[in-house]
Write an enzyme that holds these catalytic residues in place. Structure first.
Site, PDB file in Angstrom:
ATOM      1  N   CYS A 116      50.433  44.481  39.118  1.00  0.00           N
ATOM      2  CA  CYS A 116      49.291  43.622  39.439  1.00  0.00           C
ATOM      3  C   CYS A 116      49.638  42.515  40.423  1.00  0.00           C
ATOM      4  CB  CYS A 116      48.706  43.034  38.160  1.00  0.00           C
ATOM      5  SG  CYS A 116      48.197  44.307  36.992  1.00  0.00           S
ATOM      6  N   HIS A 154      46.341  33.644  37.422  1.00  0.00           N
ATOM      7  CA  HIS A 154      46.286  35.081  37.157  1.00  0.00           C
ATOM      8  C   HIS A 154      45.235  35.346  36.079  1.00  0.00           C
ATOM      9  CE1 HIS A 154      47.661  39.159  37.257  1.00  0.00           C
ATOM     10  NE2 HIS A 154      48.049  39.159  35.995  1.00  0.00           N
ATOM     11  N   GLU A 214      50.878  31.127  31.158  1.00  0.00           N
ATOM     12  CA  GLU A 214      50.577  30.590  32.493  1.00  0.00           C
ATOM     13  C   GLU A 214      50.138  29.132  32.397  1.00  0.00           C
ATOM     14  OE1 GLU A 214      48.139  31.662  36.588  1.00  0.00           O
ATOM     15  OE2 GLU A 214      47.674  32.770  34.749  1.00  0.00           O
ATOM     16  N   LYS A 226      38.931  36.178  37.770  1.00  0.00           N
ATOM     17  CA  LYS A 226      38.837  37.451  37.049  1.00  0.00           C
ATOM     18  C   LYS A 226      37.726  37.417  35.994  1.00  0.00           C
ATOM     19  CE  LYS A 226      43.608  39.178  37.488  1.00  0.00           C
ATOM     20  NZ  LYS A 226      44.249  38.050  38.187  1.00  0.00           N
ATOM     21  N   HIS A 247      39.786  42.669  36.455  1.00  0.00           N
ATOM     22  CA  HIS A 247      41.161  42.711  36.962  1.00  0.00           C
ATOM     23  C   HIS A 247      41.329  43.909  37.889  1.00  0.00           C
ATOM     24  CE1 HIS A 247      45.301  42.267  37.443  1.00  0.00           C
ATOM     25  NE2 HIS A 247      45.746  42.326  36.201  1.00  0.00           N
ATOM     26  N   PHE A 265      53.032  43.762  35.439  1.00  0.00           N
ATOM     27  CA  PHE A 265      53.894  44.462  34.498  1.00  0.00           C
ATOM     28  C   PHE A 265      55.268  44.668  35.143  1.00  0.00           C
ATOM     29  CE2 PHE A 265      50.315  46.941  32.099  1.00  0.00           C
ATOM     30  CZ  PHE A 265      49.926  45.772  31.484  1.00  0.00           C
TER      31      PHE A 265
END
Length: 416
Positions: free
Chosen positions: A165, A305, A316, A337, A342, A403
């Protein structure tokens, strides 16, 4: 050597809430959700039956049907978004040295839809190996970069970045670094993803990564909310034209913002889960600010994110609080998002566009779908819930993680 300055001169977007960059930006400011029941296939047996699909997108308006057969959806999306950005920047104009224009294009997965259908067709046959001659070229993640360069004759550096991502944020960071080192005059960068397929939804469901709020898809992506239960899968593309500043000025190009820093780290912790304390998220932001010559008290806005996962949002926020200290309540933090879902490998690109436009227009899009405060998330933070907020935005950051523990943070400054 003296590093060159890098600016954004064109943007293009194909998203679940708008099929051009202006449509996307306007929908963000309205706080529009792109989530709805899946139409691409019958999802009635899946734990998650909704996604953020593109709306009213017809690729035949941009390429002929013979050409379309050669491209997976992720490549179609990339061509459409990059065409918009290239036209926006005037990068196809006479006098452009195309030997000095590159393409760095990302996808976290590549041609998943093509791979899935080719394997299903083979498995359902009699064992005779019948595969499309376009199968491999449609599937490989670098092919979109190749097709963009072929379409426009750009003969500079050309490759793909793959970091889940974080992929398109890495593409942007690479483009930024190559231009400031003098290796190119301009680079088309960004990413595209098309993973809304049986295998994509099924695979993420098996990981318990997706929201299962089938009764109310539009409110399912709820970053920082106490009841967040997973991300909403999206699709589309985002493209940015990064250009050396003097080159852009010499040709009279409009400039959206300056890209001034990039920080990249690895969690080295777990294949899918972020470090629970956000240690390397914090370090990526520190490196980006250092690269940009900025201090934390100069930051006005951070586009997180912010995926809406129980495990992802809190680390985060912890990293941001550690970075900003007492300055934290003065910064507009958001997650776009909440509107788009996403977009995996394309997320960094569309969120970079949103962040650059926030800098240009002095307004921060909202984080929608907030209903219940999470007691673990500091309530003094301005998470820009529900409504856009107008303010001076001189310095902004966009965070993207993937990931594998990949972390990327990009710093944008108002162009002066």
């Amino acid at each position: 050597m003296e590093l060159k300055r890098v600016v954004i001169t064109g943007v293009g977007a194909l998203t679940p809430i708008g099929n051009t960059a202006p449509e996307y930006w306007d929908a963000l400011l309205r706080g529009e959700s792109g989530a709805a029941p899946i139409t691409r296939f019958d999802a009635s047996k899946y734990k998650t039956q909704f996604a953020c699909e593109l709306k009213n997108f017809d690729p035949s308006k941009f390429m002929d049907r013979k050409e379309m057969r050669k491209y997976d959806y992720f490549t179609q999306y990339g061509l459409v978004a990059s065409d918009e950005a290239i036209a926006d920047a005037g990068l196809d104009a006479e006098g452009i040295d195309k030997d000095r224009v590159g393409v760095i294009w990302a996808s976290g997965i590549g041609g998943l839809i093509s791979l899935f259908h080719e394997v299903v067709d083979y498995a359902g046959g009699d064992g005779t190996p019948r595969f499309s001659p376009f199968f491999i070229p449609k599937m490989i993640a670098d092919i979109a970069a190749g097709h963009i360069s072929i379409r426009h004759g750009f003969r500079g550096m050309n490759f793909a970045t793959v970091s889940a991502c974080a992929s398109s944020a890495n593409a942007l960071a690479d483009a930024f670094n190559y231009i400031r080192l003098g290796k190119a005059d301009a680079i088309v960068c960004g990413g595209s993803e098309a993973a809304i397929t049986e295998a994509g939804v099924g695979g993420f469901n098996s990981m318990h990564a997706l929201s299962t709020r089938n009764d109310d898809p539009k409110t399912a992506s709820r970053p920082f909310d106490k009841d967040r239960d997973g991300f909403v899968l999206g699709e589309g593309a985002g493209a940015l034209i990064l250009e050396e500043m003097e080159h852009a000025k010499a040709r009279g190009a409009k400039i959206y913002a300056e890209v001034s820093g990039a920080g990249m780290t690895a969690d080295a912790y777990h294949m899918t889960a972020p470090h629970p304390e956000g240690l390397c998220v914090h370090r990526a932001m520190c490196l980006a600010l250092e690269d940009a010559g900025c201090t934390p008290d100069m930051v006005d806005h951070i586009n997180t994110h912010g995926t809406s996962t129980p495990a992802g949002d809190l680390p985060e926020i912890l990293g941001i609080k550690k970075l900003l200290g007492e300055h934290a309540p003065k910064v507009n933090v958001n997650s776009t998002k909440s509107c788009t879902g996403h977009l995996l490998g394309a997320a960094g690109a569309i969120e970079a566009i949103a962040t650059a436009l926030a800098v240009k227009n002095d307004i921060v899009p909202p984080t929608i779908n907030h209903f219940t405060d999470d007691p673990e998330i500091d309530s003094s933070l301005n998470l820009t819930f529900w409504k856009p907020q107008a303010r001076k935005v001189n310095v902004a950051m966009s965070n993207t993680f993937g990931f594998g523990g990949h972390n990327v943070s990009i710093v944008f400054k108002k162009y002066e």
